[in-house]
Scaffold this active site. Sequence first.
Site, PDB file in Angstrom:
ATOM      1  N   GLY A  31       4.407  -2.887  -1.711  1.00 38.23           N
ATOM      2  CA  GLY A  31       3.911  -2.252  -0.488  1.00 38.23           C
ATOM      3  C   GLY A  31       3.336  -0.887  -0.815  1.00 38.23           C
ATOM      4  O   GLY A  31       3.655  -0.302  -1.850  1.00 38.23           O
ATOM      5  N   GLY A  33       1.495   2.974   1.020  1.00 41.21           N
ATOM      6  CA  GLY A  33       1.164   3.800   2.175  1.00 41.21           C
ATOM      7  C   GLY A  33       0.433   5.025   1.693  1.00 41.21           C
ATOM      8  O   GLY A  33      -0.037   5.086   0.554  1.00 41.21           O
ATOM      9  N   GLY A  34       0.349   6.042   2.558  1.00 37.57           N
ATOM     10  CA  GLY A  34      -0.398   7.239   2.211  1.00 37.57           C
ATOM     11  C   GLY A  34       0.217   8.011   1.056  1.00 37.57           C
ATOM     12  O   GLY A  34      -0.481   8.673   0.290  1.00 37.57           O
ATOM     13  N   GLY A  36       1.858   6.765  -1.615  1.00 33.73           N
ATOM     14  CA  GLY A  36       1.815   6.089  -2.905  1.00 33.73           C
ATOM     15  C   GLY A  36       2.126   4.618  -2.713  1.00 33.73           C
ATOM     16  O   GLY A  36       1.519   3.973  -1.865  1.00 33.73           O
ATOM     17  N   LYS A  53       9.521   3.488  -6.614  1.00 33.44           N
ATOM     18  CA  LYS A  53       8.747   4.105  -5.547  1.00 33.44           C
ATOM     19  C   LYS A  53       7.939   5.218  -6.186  1.00 33.44           C
ATOM     20  O   LYS A  53       8.492   6.106  -6.840  1.00 33.44           O
ATOM     21  CB  LYS A  53       9.667   4.662  -4.462  1.00 33.44           C
ATOM     22  N   ASP A 147      12.317   8.344  11.979  1.00 34.77           N
ATOM     23  CA  ASP A 147      11.436   7.169  12.037  1.00 34.77           C
ATOM     24  C   ASP A 147      12.288   5.900  11.999  1.00 34.77           C
ATOM     25  O   ASP A 147      12.070   5.007  11.177  1.00 34.77           O
ATOM     26  CB  ASP A 147      10.425   7.181  10.891  1.00 34.77           C
TER      27      ASP A 147
END
Length: 372
Positions: A31, A33-34, A36, A53, A147
């Site tokens: 996966g 995202g912004g 990395g 990650k 979140d």
Amino acid sequence: MSSEEGEDVLPKDDEILKTKKDKYKVITLLGKGGYGAVFSVERQSDKMRFAIKCEKSSAVKKVLLMDCNVLKGASQIKSKHFCTVLDRAAVKDRFNFIVMKLIGKNLWDLRQDRPDGRFNLNTALKTASQCLVSIEHLHRFGYLHRDIKPGNFAAGQKETNEHHIIFMLDFGLCREFVNRKDGKDIRTPRTSAPFRGTTRYAPLSAMQQIDQARKDDIEGWLYMVVEWTSGGLPWRKLKAQDREKVLAFKQEIRNPAKPEALDDFFYNCPKKEFSRIMKYVDGLNYYSLPDYQFIYFCIQHAASANGCKDSDPLDWDPDHPYSGPIETPGDGKVIDLEVEAGGDDFSKRKDSTKKDKRKKNEKDLPEEKGRK
């Protein structure tokens, strides 16, 4: 840096990443995202699979350090609901990375796997309890998540017999809510705070750009739990940019003049217990220490009132009795935790920390006797 150049700095399939402890072969992208991306990797010393990650060196907002601080707290209290950072390093001018255990599907995907798009009540309440415990643990470290949503919780892997355990993920929006230097006092709320979170699950405070507190993580938790219990939220068709419309929905379910809105919200849910939780959370203020055990009691009462047993299986493993943790949350009081200061490069920060400690020790020891 262009987006293409940004992608180029991230790991490639079959690339070997070196740390001071081991080498890791990149297997596949899990996966991104912004910040990395997350990849599965194979540790070369024993061929075991892990997740890494990655965070681009060029990223303006550094999030991996927050992961490390949060996971340090989890390790300190031996929480079952957080992954451990097993290794970490930096690839110069490209990215920093941390190595963690692989986990299974997140709770959004697990719900989507169900034919009716919702968990049965037993699964809904067991996962609700585990997520509540993980939130209490996070607050005990002195952090807000900001979140809370199904995509940020996942079951462990079946191969490691952890598929009945729920793990909390993604601490990029976390914020420390205490001043550790001042005896763990609660930080004074800002007059205005930028929106943080996901519109569908964001608490009223976030929607109104008010500084979030512990109660707000629990409010987000309740929206999430209602969604996987009922099969959807009344505002599910609205988009992230429809924030004002979603806020109106969330305010409407609290309007005593519109009881039908609350009935719609709690469709398929144990309304008595869930209403009690919402009323309690709505009565808290910024400085309140939530009574996590009371909220847990409400969940357990809903389970017993509806005939759910401790051994009843989860939806994603129907052929085996439940073997996950059955635990009561703590009191949420903030523990002492030595957090790391910011920095751009994991390897440099780690080396400098060792060097600083070594200098301190040399200074403190008698002259003749001339890790973190």
